[in-house]
Design a protein around this motif. Sequence first.
Motif, PDB file in Angstrom:
ATOM      1  N   LEU A 129     -14.217  54.779  -4.083  1.00  0.00           N
ATOM      2  CA  LEU A 129     -13.421  53.752  -4.743  1.00  0.00           C
ATOM      3  C   LEU A 129     -13.699  53.649  -6.236  1.00  0.00           C
ATOM      4  CD1 LEU A 129     -13.597  50.884  -2.098  1.00  0.00           C
ATOM      5  CD2 LEU A 129     -11.625  52.296  -2.653  1.00  0.00           C
ATOM      6  N   PHE A 130     -14.843  54.164  -6.682  1.00  0.00           N
ATOM      7  CA  PHE A 130     -15.243  53.988  -8.076  1.00  0.00           C
ATOM      8  C   PHE A 130     -15.528  55.350  -8.685  1.00  0.00           C
ATOM      9  CE2 PHE A 130     -16.616  50.390  -5.501  1.00  0.00           C
ATOM     10  CZ  PHE A 130     -15.948  49.348  -6.119  1.00  0.00           C
ATOM     11  N   THR A 131     -14.482  56.107  -8.900  1.00  0.00           N
ATOM     12  CA  THR A 131     -14.648  57.474  -9.373  1.00  0.00           C
ATOM     13  C   THR A 131     -15.103  57.551 -10.823  1.00  0.00           C
ATOM     14  OG1 THR A 131     -12.290  57.519  -9.936  1.00  0.00           O
ATOM     15  CG2 THR A 131     -12.931  58.362  -7.764  1.00  0.00           C
ATOM     16  N   ASN A 132     -15.046  56.439 -11.551  1.00  0.00           N
ATOM     17  CA  ASN A 132     -15.479  56.464 -12.950  1.00  0.00           C
ATOM     18  C   ASN A 132     -16.932  56.031 -13.113  1.00  0.00           C
ATOM     19  OD1 ASN A 132     -14.892  53.853 -12.150  1.00  0.00           O
ATOM     20  ND2 ASN A 132     -14.342  53.185 -14.209  1.00  0.00           N
ATOM     21  N   ILE A 133     -17.619  55.784 -12.014  1.00  0.00           N
ATOM     22  CA  ILE A 133     -19.018  55.348 -12.071  1.00  0.00           C
ATOM     23  C   ILE A 133     -19.919  56.522 -11.712  1.00  0.00           C
ATOM     24  CG2 ILE A 133     -20.748  53.802 -11.094  1.00  0.00           C
ATOM     25  CD1 ILE A 133     -18.571  51.774 -10.582  1.00  0.00           C
ATOM     26  N   VAL A 134     -20.754  56.924 -12.663  1.00  0.00           N
ATOM     27  CA  VAL A 134     -21.695  58.019 -12.422  1.00  0.00           C
ATOM     28  C   VAL A 134     -22.880  57.476 -11.628  1.00  0.00           C
ATOM     29  CG1 VAL A 134     -23.265  59.654 -13.502  1.00  0.00           C
ATOM     30  CG2 VAL A 134     -21.004  59.255 -14.497  1.00  0.00           C
ATOM     31  N   ASN A 135     -23.128  58.066 -10.471  1.00  0.00           N
ATOM     32  CA  ASN A 135     -24.214  57.572  -9.622  1.00  0.00           C
ATOM     33  C   ASN A 135     -25.142  58.678  -9.132  1.00  0.00           C
ATOM     34  OD1 ASN A 135     -22.161  58.608  -7.869  1.00  0.00           O
ATOM     35  ND2 ASN A 135     -23.120  57.559  -6.145  1.00  0.00           N
ATOM     36  N   ARG A 136     -24.947  59.909  -9.652  1.00  0.00           N
ATOM     37  CA  ARG A 136     -25.792  61.010  -9.181  1.00  0.00           C
ATOM     38  C   ARG A 136     -25.958  62.012 -10.316  1.00  0.00           C
ATOM     39  NH1 ARG A 136     -24.772  62.822  -3.180  1.00  0.00           N
ATOM     40  NH2 ARG A 136     -25.383  60.634  -3.038  1.00  0.00           N
ATOM     41  N   ALA A 137     -27.157  62.574 -10.394  1.00  0.00           N
ATOM     42  CA  ALA A 137     -27.451  63.559 -11.437  1.00  0.00           C
ATOM     43  C   ALA A 137     -28.187  64.734 -10.816  1.00  0.00           C
ATOM     44  CB  ALA A 137     -28.296  62.931 -12.541  1.00  0.00           C
ATOM     45  N   THR A 138     -27.957  65.929 -11.377  1.00  0.00           N
ATOM     46  CA  THR A 138     -28.646  67.135 -10.915  1.00  0.00           C
ATOM     47  C   THR A 138     -29.197  67.898 -12.111  1.00  0.00           C
ATOM     48  OG1 THR A 138     -26.639  68.507 -10.976  1.00  0.00           O
ATOM     49  CG2 THR A 138     -27.138  67.359  -8.902  1.00  0.00           C
ATOM     50  N   VAL A 139     -30.256  68.664 -11.851  1.00  0.00           N
ATOM     51  CA  VAL A 139     -30.813  69.602 -12.828  1.00  0.00           C
ATOM     52  C   VAL A 139     -30.850  70.959 -12.149  1.00  0.00           C
ATOM     53  CG1 VAL A 139     -32.750  70.136 -14.323  1.00  0.00           C
ATOM     54  CG2 VAL A 139     -32.249  67.761 -13.772  1.00  0.00           C
ATOM     55  N   ASN A 140     -30.082  71.918 -12.676  1.00  0.00           N
ATOM     56  CA  ASN A 140     -29.944  73.218 -11.985  1.00  0.00           C
ATOM     57  C   ASN A 140     -29.587  73.014 -10.523  1.00  0.00           C
ATOM     58  OD1 ASN A 140     -30.655  74.343 -14.408  1.00  0.00           O
ATOM     59  ND2 ASN A 140     -32.290  75.637 -13.601  1.00  0.00           N
ATOM     60  N   CYS A 141     -28.726  72.042 -10.272  1.00  0.00           N
ATOM     61  CA  CYS A 141     -28.242  71.666  -8.936  1.00  0.00           C
ATOM     62  C   CYS A 141     -29.315  71.047  -8.038  1.00  0.00           C
ATOM     63  CB  CYS A 141     -27.589  72.844  -8.227  1.00  0.00           C
ATOM     64  SG  CYS A 141     -25.925  73.191  -8.877  1.00  0.00           S
ATOM     65  N   ALA A 142     -30.519  70.804  -8.569  1.00  0.00           N
ATOM     66  CA  ALA A 142     -31.522  70.019  -7.829  1.00  0.00           C
ATOM     67  C   ALA A 142     -31.250  68.545  -8.108  1.00  0.00           C
ATOM     68  CB  ALA A 142     -32.931  70.396  -8.273  1.00  0.00           C
TER      69      ALA A 142
END
Length: 806
Positions: free
Chosen positions: A614-627
Motif C-alpha cells: 500500500l505504501f510503495t513510496n516508503i523505503v523500508n528495506r536496504a541491501t549491500v551487494n544484495c545482503a
Amino acid sequence: DLSLFNSPDSFSHTWGWESPQYQSRSSLGGIKSVAPRDAATSSSDQQPVIQPKPQDPTTTKSPVNPVIPGEFDFSTSFGLNSKPFAIGDIFGGFGNSQWWKGGFRKNENRNDKPANSEKKDTDTDSSSMCEPVNARIRNKKVIFIMNIKHVCIEREESTDDDEDDGEETEGNRNVTEKPERVLPDLFSTSIRLSNCFETVNKYECVTKINNHGVVKTFTVRYKCCYGYTRTSGQGCVKQGDLKPLLDTLEDIKSSEFKNLIKNTGLEEMFIEGNFSLFAPSDDALNIYNEKLTEMNNVDPYRRRRAVKNALSSKDLVLSHAVEGFIDLTDLSNEEIIRSENNNSTIRINMYPTNTEEKLVTANCARIKKPNVLAENGIIHVVDGIVIPVTDDVETIIRQHPKLTSFKKALENTDIHTHIKPDGHYTIFAPTDEAFNKLDEIQKQKILNGGGCADSILKFHFTPHTVCSSAIIGNATTHNVEAKLTEIDIMATNGVIHLLDDIIIPDSGLYIGSVLKNQNFTKFQEIIEKAGLKQEINGLNNATVFVPTDKAFETPEAKKLLEDAKDDPEKLKEIVRYHTVQGQMQSSDMNNNLKLATNDDGKQLRINLYSTLPLFTNIVNRATVNCARLVGFDEKACGSVIHEVNKVLVPPTKTIYEIINTDEKYTTLRDILKDTEVEKVLQENNRSLTFLAPTDETFAALEEKERKVLLEDKEKANIILRNHILTEVLCCAGVGPQSWGFSSFVSTLGSSNVEVGRSGSQIRINKGVVTSCDNVATNGVVHTINKVLLPRRPQVSTIGGFFLFDI
C-alpha cells in the motif's frame, strides 16, 4: 546527553513535577516575606497583613471572577454586561463541594514591598486580609489578597505586552518617540480563555483576555489561611493552637537543633522574627558530628576542606534558616532559595515515587516531615545536614584531589563550554582510581581528548539534579557495575557523585568491544586471525558492515573461508571489504550508491526498496551487494556498524561473464551470441538485473520455438530484452504478493514484468526464481525456470480485458 544542557528543565517537565504547581511565585529565591510577630497568635479572621494603599480610581482594575475551563466571554467582544456563560451554569454550579467559594471584598492595590502592619479596626471577621506572602508588584503585576471563611484569595493581574515607555537618551537630552497613529481594526475582537485546576492545597484559575491585541493575564488562587488545613467536606479547618518556633522544635524531636540555636545566641532572632527552618533531626545532627570527627582523623583532604570551609555553630544554624514562610507545596523542582548564612543556596528537588507522595530534598538532604506550622514560621524536618554551598561543579572538580584525571580529560574536550552557572547538573565523576583501571593506551587517549573522550565523558553528565536518596538501589548501567564511592557533593549548579569505574557507552567503545558485546563472534575471530584488531579498533570516521554469525554458515561463506585457508592476507581482504571510510548512517543511504571499501577501493553497492503493497513510496528495506541490512546504526568509537545477513564478497565479473562461464547457461550463451543484448550485458557502467533461463528451461520449449530463438537474432533480441530489468532488484527487495495489489518492474523490452514473493518463493510473471543474487560488477543475475515470452496486445472483450502469453 549534553544536547539537553540547553534546556535544563526538560527532565522535570518529562516527569510532570511542575504540575500542577503554579510558577508565578518563583521569586522566593530573591524576595523574602516578612510577617508580623503575632501573625499566628491572632485568630485567622484577624491575621495582620500588608497595609494596602488607598485605591486610585484611575488605576482600579475590575475584579475577575473565577471561571471554569472552556469559558468564552462574549460580553467583552460585543460590549454586553451580561454574566459570562460557563458549563457550570447549565447544572447550577457545584454546590457546597466548592470549598473555595465565598463573598468578595472590594480589591485594593498592594504595596510594592512586604511590610508589617496592624489590622484595621474597620475589618470584619469574614473579610479580613490574609497573612503576608512572598508578594510584590513584579513586571507591573498587582496582587490582591483577601480572607473569606478562612480561605485566602490571591489575585494577580499582568499585561503580557508591557514595554518600556520609549524614552531614549540622545546626547544630553531625553527624546520620547511618539507612537505612530494606527487606525482601529474594525474586525478585531476580544476573547477570554480560562483554565482552572484544583490540588489538595489550593484552587487556581488563570484567565487570559485578548482585548483588541492587548493581552492581560489574571490569576486567582484560593488557599487555606495560615494555621488552617483543608478537610474533606468541611473546607478550611483550624489546625490547632500553634506554638512558637523554638517550642515546636522540641515537639518534633529536634531538640539538639534547638539547643544549638540557644548555644549560638540566636534564640532572640527566632523568637522575634518569622523564619522557615530546615531542621535536622536529633539523629542527623549526632551522625554529622560523628562523621566530622572521623573525617578529621582519617581523610586529610576532607580535613583540609573542612578547615577551609569551616562552619561555626552559628553559621551552621543560619544555613538551615530562611526568612519568611516557605511552604513546600508552593515550590517546584530545582527551585533555589537563600539561607540566612550569607545567602548560601538551598536547592529543592522533588522526585516521583511509587505512591502519590513526592520525595523532597533540600541540598540532597531528604525532608522527612514538611510544613510543620508554628506561630512565627514553618519547620521542615530533614534527615541530614543542609551544608551551605558556595562552589560550582567545575570549581569542585578542579579542587578535588581524587578527580585530577577527570579534570584533565574535561579540559581537553569542549564539554565545559556547555556547563552553565545557573544549570542543574548531576555529574557521576570517575576517580583517578577508575581511570587507572583502563588499559594505558585508552587511558592516555581519553586524557588527551581523543579515543572518543567526548562521548565517554558526556555519558557521565545528566542535565538535572539527582540526589543519592533518589537513586540508591536503582542505578544500573548495561556494561559496567560502577559503585558510588562518595555521594551528594553539592554545588551551586548541581551535585557530584564519585564513581569507582568509568561508564563507557557503546558510542565510546572500540569496534572490537562492540562486536564482543553484540556477539559477533565469527567476524571477530576473522579479525584476530588476520591480525587486524588494532587496525579495526583504530578506525576513525568509518562504517563497518558486520555479518551475523549465521551468515558464516552458508555454503558460499564456508567456501570463501576454505579458499582463504587461514591465510592472513586473504583474511585481511575479507575484513577490509566490509569497512568503508566515513560514517554512513542508514538515513544517508541512497539507491544504487557505490561505496569504495578499504580493500583497495573495491566497491559495495547499496540498494533501497519498498516492500509494502500500500505504501510503495516508503523505503523500508536496504541491501549491500544484495545482503539485507538487518541491524542499523550501532555506534562505536569513531564508527557506525550495520549488521548484514550475508558475508560480502566483491564481484569480479560482469553479467555477461557470469553467463559465459556457467555451464548451466550454454543454450542462453548461444542465443545471446551476436545480439544487441550481448553487448549490453558486457557494459560495466550499467545497473541491471538479468533473469537467466537455464538449459533445462530452454529444453522445455518446443523445438520449433527454440530453433527460432537460436537462428533469428532479431526475435532473440526481443525475447532477451524482456529478461533484463532496468534496475538492480535483489531478492530481499521483492515484497509479498497481496490480493488486489501487483508490483511491476520495467524491462528493456516493450513490457513490464510482475514480481512478488509468496512465502520463500519469488515469482516473476509465471516464472519462479530458482537461484538468487549472483552479484556482478554491473548488476545481479537471478536464475529463472521459465522463458519470459512477450505478451500479446490487449484484446477487448465484453467483460473487460484479457492478456495472453504466447
